[in-house]
Design a protein around this motif. Sequence first.
Motif, PDB file in Angstrom:
ATOM      1  N   ILE A  15       0.852  -1.187   0.000  1.00  0.00           N
ATOM      2  CA  ILE A  15       0.000   0.000   0.000  1.00  0.00           C
ATOM      3  C   ILE A  15       0.890   1.239   0.000  1.00  0.00           C
ATOM      4  O   ILE A  15       1.826   1.344   0.787  1.00  0.00           O
ATOM      5  N   ASN A  16       0.563   2.201  -0.878  1.00  0.00           N
ATOM      6  CA  ASN A  16       1.316   3.459  -0.849  1.00  0.00           C
ATOM      7  C   ASN A  16       0.585   4.475   0.027  1.00  0.00           C
ATOM      8  O   ASN A  16      -0.564   4.266   0.444  1.00  0.00           O
ATOM      9  N   ASN A  17       1.230   5.597   0.305  1.00  0.00           N
ATOM     10  CA  ASN A  17       0.668   6.622   1.189  1.00  0.00           C
ATOM     11  C   ASN A  17      -0.636   7.190   0.647  1.00  0.00           C
ATOM     12  O   ASN A  17      -1.581   7.441   1.408  1.00  0.00           O
ATOM     13  N   LEU A  18      -0.707   7.407  -0.650  1.00  0.00           N
ATOM     14  CA  LEU A  18      -1.919   7.955  -1.251  1.00  0.00           C
ATOM     15  C   LEU A  18      -3.112   7.028  -1.009  1.00  0.00           C
ATOM     16  O   LEU A  18      -4.187   7.478  -0.615  1.00  0.00           O
ATOM     17  N   HIS A  19      -2.919   5.746  -1.220  1.00  0.00           N
ATOM     18  CA  HIS A  19      -3.988   4.771  -0.975  1.00  0.00           C
ATOM     19  C   HIS A  19      -4.394   4.783   0.501  1.00  0.00           C
ATOM     20  O   HIS A  19      -5.586   4.760   0.826  1.00  0.00           O
ATOM     21  N   HIS A  20      -3.409   4.823   1.387  1.00  0.00           N
ATOM     22  CA  HIS A  20      -3.700   4.823   2.826  1.00  0.00           C
ATOM     23  C   HIS A  20      -4.568   6.015   3.200  1.00  0.00           C
ATOM     24  O   HIS A  20      -5.585   5.874   3.888  1.00  0.00           O
ATOM     25  N   TYR A  21      -4.215   7.222   2.738  1.00  0.00           N
ATOM     26  CA  TYR A  21      -4.974   8.411   3.106  1.00  0.00           C
ATOM     27  C   TYR A  21      -6.314   8.490   2.391  1.00  0.00           C
ATOM     28  O   TYR A  21      -7.307   8.900   2.979  1.00  0.00           O
ATOM     29  N   LYS A  22      -6.356   8.063   1.150  1.00  0.00           N
ATOM     30  CA  LYS A  22      -7.614   8.136   0.408  1.00  0.00           C
ATOM     31  C   LYS A  22      -8.612   7.081   0.853  1.00  0.00           C
ATOM     32  O   LYS A  22      -9.799   7.344   0.955  1.00  0.00           O
ATOM     33  N   VAL A  23      -8.141   5.885   1.092  1.00  0.00           N
ATOM     34  CA  VAL A  23      -9.057   4.787   1.389  1.00  0.00           C
ATOM     35  C   VAL A  23      -9.225   4.589   2.893  1.00  0.00           C
ATOM     36  O   VAL A  23     -10.335   4.684   3.423  1.00  0.00           O
ATOM     37  N   ASP A  24      -8.131   4.316   3.576  1.00  0.00           N
ATOM     38  CA  ASP A  24      -8.226   3.962   4.993  1.00  0.00           C
ATOM     39  C   ASP A  24      -8.696   5.134   5.849  1.00  0.00           C
ATOM     40  O   ASP A  24      -9.695   5.032   6.564  1.00  0.00           O
ATOM     41  N   PHE A  26      -9.837   8.262   4.906  1.00  0.00           N
ATOM     42  CA  PHE A  26     -11.051   8.893   4.407  1.00  0.00           C
ATOM     43  C   PHE A  26     -12.287   8.074   4.754  1.00  0.00           C
ATOM     44  O   PHE A  26     -13.285   8.600   5.233  1.00  0.00           O
ATOM     45  N   ASN A  27     -12.232   6.770   4.531  1.00  0.00           N
ATOM     46  CA  ASN A  27     -13.383   5.909   4.837  1.00  0.00           C
ATOM     47  C   ASN A  27     -13.682   5.886   6.325  1.00  0.00           C
ATOM     48  O   ASN A  27     -14.847   5.862   6.731  1.00  0.00           O
ATOM     49  N   MET A  28     -12.647   5.892   7.148  1.00  0.00           N
ATOM     50  CA  MET A  28     -12.865   5.885   8.588  1.00  0.00           C
ATOM     51  C   MET A  28     -13.558   7.183   9.027  1.00  0.00           C
ATOM     52  O   MET A  28     -14.531   7.150   9.780  1.00  0.00           O
ATOM     53  N   VAL A  29     -13.103   8.322   8.525  1.00  0.00           N
ATOM     54  CA  VAL A  29     -13.720   9.608   8.869  1.00  0.00           C
ATOM     55  C   VAL A  29     -15.143   9.673   8.330  1.00  0.00           C
ATOM     56  O   VAL A  29     -16.065  10.124   9.017  1.00  0.00           O
ATOM     57  N   LEU A  30     -15.344   9.206   7.126  1.00  0.00           N
ATOM     58  CA  LEU A  30     -16.678   9.193   6.531  1.00  0.00           C
ATOM     59  C   LEU A  30     -17.639   8.317   7.332  1.00  0.00           C
ATOM     60  O   LEU A  30     -18.784   8.706   7.585  1.00  0.00           O
ATOM     61  N   ASP A  31     -17.191   7.157   7.768  1.00  0.00           N
ATOM     62  CA  ASP A  31     -18.018   6.276   8.606  1.00  0.00           C
ATOM     63  C   ASP A  31     -18.372   6.942   9.923  1.00  0.00           C
ATOM     64  O   ASP A  31     -19.520   6.834  10.382  1.00  0.00           O
ATOM     65  N   MET A  32     -17.416   7.629  10.538  1.00  0.00           N
ATOM     66  CA  MET A  32     -17.700   8.321  11.807  1.00  0.00           C
ATOM     67  C   MET A  32     -18.729   9.430  11.597  1.00  0.00           C
ATOM     68  O   MET A  32     -19.645   9.601  12.407  1.00  0.00           O
ATOM     69  N   GLN A  33     -18.606  10.177  10.509  1.00  0.00           N
ATOM     70  CA  GLN A  33     -19.564  11.248  10.231  1.00  0.00           C
ATOM     71  C   GLN A  33     -20.952  10.694   9.941  1.00  0.00           C
ATOM     72  O   GLN A  33     -21.956  11.241  10.398  1.00  0.00           O
ATOM     73  N   LEU A  34     -21.031   9.618   9.186  1.00  0.00           N
ATOM     74  CA  LEU A  34     -22.329   9.001   8.908  1.00  0.00           C
ATOM     75  C   LEU A  34     -22.983   8.464  10.175  1.00  0.00           C
ATOM     76  O   LEU A  34     -24.192   8.592  10.368  1.00  0.00           O
ATOM     77  N   GLN A  35     -22.188   7.873  11.035  1.00  0.00           N
ATOM     78  CA  GLN A  35     -22.716   7.359  12.290  1.00  0.00           C
ATOM     79  C   GLN A  35     -23.246   8.500  13.149  1.00  0.00           C
ATOM     80  O   GLN A  35     -24.330   8.399  13.719  1.00  0.00           O
ATOM     81  N   GLU A  36     -22.504   9.599  13.225  1.00  0.00           N
ATOM     82  CA  GLU A  36     -22.962  10.755  14.000  1.00  0.00           C
ATOM     83  C   GLU A  36     -24.227  11.340  13.392  1.00  0.00           C
ATOM     84  O   GLU A  36     -25.161  11.709  14.103  1.00  0.00           O
ATOM     85  N   PHE A  37     -24.285  11.409  12.065  1.00  0.00           N
ATOM     86  CA  PHE A  37     -25.469  11.915  11.383  1.00  0.00           C
ATOM     87  C   PHE A  37     -26.689  11.062  11.703  1.00  0.00           C
ATOM     88  O   PHE A  37     -27.758  11.578  12.005  1.00  0.00           O
ATOM     89  N   CYS A  38     -26.523   9.754  11.652  1.00  0.00           N
ATOM     90  CA  CYS A  38     -27.645   8.852  11.939  1.00  0.00           C
ATOM     91  C   CYS A  38     -28.101   8.964  13.388  1.00  0.00           C
ATOM     92  O   CYS A  38     -29.303   8.943  13.667  1.00  0.00           O
ATOM     93  N   GLU A  39     -27.164   9.085  14.319  1.00  0.00           N
ATOM     94  CA  GLU A  39     -27.529   9.236  15.724  1.00  0.00           C
ATOM     95  C   GLU A  39     -28.239  10.559  15.973  1.00  0.00           C
ATOM     96  O   GLU A  39     -29.192  10.633  16.732  1.00  0.00           O
ATOM     97  N   ARG A  40     -27.789  11.601  15.310  1.00  0.00           N
ATOM     98  CA  ARG A  40     -28.325  12.926  15.564  1.00  0.00           C
ATOM     99  C   ARG A  40     -29.670  13.149  14.902  1.00  0.00           C
ATOM    100  O   ARG A  40     -30.537  13.813  15.453  1.00  0.00           O
ATOM    101  N   PHE A  41     -29.859  12.610  13.717  1.00  0.00           N
ATOM    102  CA  PHE A  41     -31.055  12.931  12.947  1.00  0.00           C
ATOM    103  C   PHE A  41     -31.991  11.761  12.729  1.00  0.00           C
ATOM    104  O   PHE A  41     -32.878  11.840  11.899  1.00  0.00           O
ATOM    105  N   SER A  42     -31.863  10.679  13.462  1.00  0.00           N
ATOM    106  CA  SER A  42     -32.745   9.537  13.227  1.00  0.00           C
ATOM    107  C   SER A  42     -34.199   9.883  13.523  1.00  0.00           C
ATOM    108  O   SER A  42     -35.094   9.526  12.768  1.00  0.00           O
TER     109      SER A  42
END
Length: 181
Positions: A15-24, A26-42
């Motif tokens: 894995i190169n650095n670009l893949h790590h930051y784009k995939v690992d 980014f996806n982790m931050v996106l999942d955290m934001q989606l989870q917070e959105f679902c908890e806040r606005f369900s």
Amino acid sequence: MSESYARNQRENTDINNLHHYKVDIFNMVLDMQLQEFCERFSVSSELLTNMAALSPCCSFSQFDASKLVHLSMSYPNVFTEVERRNLVQQLDFYYDVVKKDARFSKLNGIADLSRVMVETRKHISYYLVYRLVKLALVFPVATAMVERCFSAMKLVKSNLSNRMGDDFLNSALNYVVEKEN
């Protein structure tokens, strides 16, 4: 960024650095934001879905009495148990009447529905349905006001002023929330 990503010097990965930051990362931050959105606005999204059943657009194509009864259950202080039972009957009669009435055929939203209900005096006959319409009209304003108050509280109640009394906090919040921009 094209270099190989490794947590430590001994680790060798494909894995190169670009893949790590784009995939690992980014996806982790996106999942955290989606989870917070679902908890806040369900609750809000469920209320909005139920309110959409009132929409007069496309000849009341989204009308669903069960969603509207469920919406009334979200407001236990506004609808008693007896009124909920009456609401079921009122919704059936209301739907049959407004589907046949030409004045209700080309409405664009709940605000238009409210206006026409008052003009045709159906707000008296179908007072429980009209109460739901009023709640649907007030909900976005009430939600925005609560969000505005919490945003103001973040500004006023900082670490430096964390020890202020309730009276001073209320006064400061009233000033911040009610001031004209």
